[in-house]
Design a protein around this motif. Structure first.
Motif, PDB file in Angstrom:
ATOM      1  N   THR A 293       0.835  -1.215   0.000  1.00  0.00           N
ATOM      2  CA  THR A 293       0.000   0.000   0.000  1.00  0.00           C
ATOM      3  C   THR A 293       0.862   1.254   0.000  1.00  0.00           C
ATOM      4  N   GLN A 294       2.021   1.178   0.632  1.00  0.00           N
ATOM      5  CA  GLN A 294       2.930   2.318   0.674  1.00  0.00           C
ATOM      6  C   GLN A 294       3.707   2.453  -0.636  1.00  0.00           C
ATOM      7  N   VAL A 295       4.044   1.340  -1.255  1.00  0.00           N
ATOM      8  CA  VAL A 295       4.716   1.368  -2.553  1.00  0.00           C
ATOM      9  C   VAL A 295       3.822   2.078  -3.567  1.00  0.00           C
ATOM     10  N   ALA A 296       2.526   1.842  -3.499  1.00  0.00           N
ATOM     11  CA  ALA A 296       1.588   2.484  -4.422  1.00  0.00           C
ATOM     12  C   ALA A 296       1.647   4.009  -4.312  1.00  0.00           C
ATOM     13  N   LEU A 297       1.971   4.530  -3.127  1.00  0.00           N
ATOM     14  CA  LEU A 297       2.066   5.981  -2.923  1.00  0.00           C
ATOM     15  C   LEU A 297       3.319   6.571  -3.568  1.00  0.00           C
ATOM     16  N   LEU A 298       4.211   5.705  -4.024  1.00  0.00           N
ATOM     17  CA  LEU A 298       5.469   6.151  -4.628  1.00  0.00           C
ATOM     18  C   LEU A 298       5.455   6.080  -6.155  1.00  0.00           C
ATOM     19  N   LYS A 299       4.347   5.732  -6.738  1.00  0.00           N
ATOM     20  CA  LYS A 299       4.260   5.643  -8.203  1.00  0.00           C
ATOM     21  C   LYS A 299       4.364   7.030  -8.832  1.00  0.00           C
ATOM     22  N   GLY A 300       4.969   7.101 -10.016  1.00  0.00           N
ATOM     23  CA  GLY A 300       5.083   8.358 -10.741  1.00  0.00           C
ATOM     24  C   GLY A 300       6.237   9.244 -10.314  1.00  0.00           C
ATOM     25  N   LEU A 301       7.208   8.690  -9.604  1.00  0.00           N
ATOM     26  CA  LEU A 301       8.353   9.491  -9.157  1.00  0.00           C
ATOM     27  C   LEU A 301       9.330   9.758 -10.293  1.00  0.00           C
ATOM     28  N   ASP A 302       9.924  10.934 -10.251  1.00  0.00           N
ATOM     29  CA  ASP A 302      11.059  11.228 -11.123  1.00  0.00           C
ATOM     30  C   ASP A 302      12.352  10.713 -10.480  1.00  0.00           C
ATOM     31  N   LEU A 303      12.439  10.817  -9.140  1.00  0.00           N
ATOM     32  CA  LEU A 303      13.656  10.453  -8.435  1.00  0.00           C
ATOM     33  C   LEU A 303      13.317   9.710  -7.152  1.00  0.00           C
ATOM     34  N   LEU A 304      13.954   8.566  -6.955  1.00  0.00           N
ATOM     35  CA  LEU A 304      13.860   7.791  -5.723  1.00  0.00           C
ATOM     36  C   LEU A 304      15.246   7.698  -5.113  1.00  0.00           C
ATOM     37  N   ILE A 305      15.376   8.123  -3.883  1.00  0.00           N
ATOM     38  CA  ILE A 305      16.618   7.986  -3.136  1.00  0.00           C
ATOM     39  C   ILE A 305      16.335   6.959  -2.053  1.00  0.00           C
ATOM     40  N   VAL A 306      17.091   5.853  -2.055  1.00  0.00           N
ATOM     41  CA  VAL A 306      16.795   4.751  -1.153  1.00  0.00           C
ATOM     42  C   VAL A 306      18.093   4.119  -0.649  1.00  0.00           C
ATOM     43  N   ASN A 307      18.029   3.556   0.550  1.00  0.00           N
ATOM     44  CA  ASN A 307      19.201   2.952   1.170  1.00  0.00           C
ATOM     45  C   ASN A 307      19.533   1.573   0.614  1.00  0.00           C
ATOM     46  N   ALA A 308      20.817   1.255   0.644  1.00  0.00           N
ATOM     47  CA  ALA A 308      21.335  -0.096   0.377  1.00  0.00           C
ATOM     48  C   ALA A 308      22.606  -0.214   1.206  1.00  0.00           C
ATOM     49  N   LEU A 309      22.542  -0.956   2.300  1.00  0.00           N
ATOM     50  CA  LEU A 309      23.651  -0.973   3.254  1.00  0.00           C
ATOM     51  C   LEU A 309      24.907  -1.632   2.684  1.00  0.00           C
ATOM     52  N   HIS A 310      24.773  -2.818   2.122  1.00  0.00           N
ATOM     53  CA  HIS A 310      25.890  -3.508   1.473  1.00  0.00           C
ATOM     54  C   HIS A 310      25.329  -4.711   0.734  1.00  0.00           C
ATOM     55  N   THR A 311      26.156  -5.631   0.309  1.00  0.00           N
ATOM     56  CA  THR A 311      25.675  -6.771  -0.481  1.00  0.00           C
ATOM     57  C   THR A 311      25.169  -7.919   0.383  1.00  0.00           C
ATOM     58  N   LYS A 312      25.552  -7.990   1.639  1.00  0.00           N
ATOM     59  CA  LYS A 312      25.138  -9.070   2.533  1.00  0.00           C
ATOM     60  C   LYS A 312      23.766  -8.778   3.152  1.00  0.00           C
ATOM     61  N   GLU A 313      23.102  -9.822   3.586  1.00  0.00           N
ATOM     62  CA  GLU A 313      21.826  -9.698   4.277  1.00  0.00           C
ATOM     63  C   GLU A 313      22.032  -8.979   5.607  1.00  0.00           C
ATOM     64  N   HIS A 314      21.048  -8.149   5.987  1.00  0.00           N
ATOM     65  CA  HIS A 314      21.098  -7.409   7.249  1.00  0.00           C
ATOM     66  C   HIS A 314      19.711  -7.446   7.874  1.00  0.00           C
ATOM     67  N   PRO A 315      19.602  -7.530   9.186  1.00  0.00           N
ATOM     68  CA  PRO A 315      18.274  -7.649   9.801  1.00  0.00           C
ATOM     69  C   PRO A 315      17.426  -6.375   9.769  1.00  0.00           C
ATOM     70  N   THR A 316      18.044  -5.200   9.623  1.00  0.00           N
ATOM     71  CA  THR A 316      17.256  -3.962   9.709  1.00  0.00           C
ATOM     72  C   THR A 316      17.400  -3.028   8.514  1.00  0.00           C
TER      73      THR A 316
END
Length: 185
Positions: free
Chosen positions: A143-166
């Motif tokens: 439901t929250q992803v739907a609120l992000l439709k139509g974006l020109d720019l998305l800035i989002v986190n990516a901690l590293h390549t390994k799995e992380h709990p948070t």
């Protein structure tokens, strides 16, 4: 550590105010007034620089937008910045309570707080016009992803390549970006 500055022709909005905020701002060639501060959550790496907002609230009170839970933590951790009997010289800040899914305005921008999960901790991302800023996310409801439709720019986190709990790892962030479908991530 996280602080992001959104600079437009008319507004300057700070997203989070980490402990490195002062040094980050000193790198700018000139002093800029801030119009608002948006907080994603109460972790120290996102709020540890609040005391350094002093010069940005000298002329007028600076609004700080946050959820109730975050406001409660700020009042416990740094009450001298927000209490009724403020210590002389403290930043002049006004806490403004916001909720996920309920828009508010800063200058010419409508801002929509988006609910994301930082592990098991509910935090906020922000959609500001056709841009969204999301940090420390591990997961998000459809439901929250739907609120992000139509974006020109998305800035989002990516901690590293390994799995992380948070936090998302790189592949999770890429998959999320594909779900959102912004023009640029």
């Amino acid at each position: 550590r996280t602080s992001a500055l959104l600079h437009t022709d008319n507004e300057l909005i700070l997203i989070d105010c980490g402990p490195d905020f002062r040094e980050q701002m000193l790198r700018l060639d000139t002093f800029h007034k801030l119009d608002a501060v948006l907080l994603t959550h109460e972790h120290y790496d996102h709020v540890g620089g609040i005391d350094d907002l002093r010069p940005y609230s000298f002329v007028k009170t600076l609004p700080v937008y946050a959820e109730k839970f975050v406001i409660e933590h700020l009042l416990q951790r740094i009450p001298y910045c927000f209490g009724n009997n403020k210590y002389p010289g403290t930043p002049q800040l006004e806490l403004k309570e916001i909720e996920a899914g309920k828009s508010f305005s800063v200058g010419s921008f409508d801002i929509l707080p988006i609910r994301v999960m930082h592990g098991k901790l509910p935090i906020l991302g922000y959609r500001i016009g056709n841009m969204a800023f999301i940090t420390d996310m591990k997961s998000i409801d459809d439901t929250q992803v739907a609120l992000l439709k139509g974006l020109d720019l998305l800035i989002v986190n990516a901690l590293h390549t390994k799995e992380h709990p948070t936090h998302q790892n790189l592949m999770q962030a890429i998959n999320f970006a594909e779900r959102v479908g912004a023009k640029e991530t």
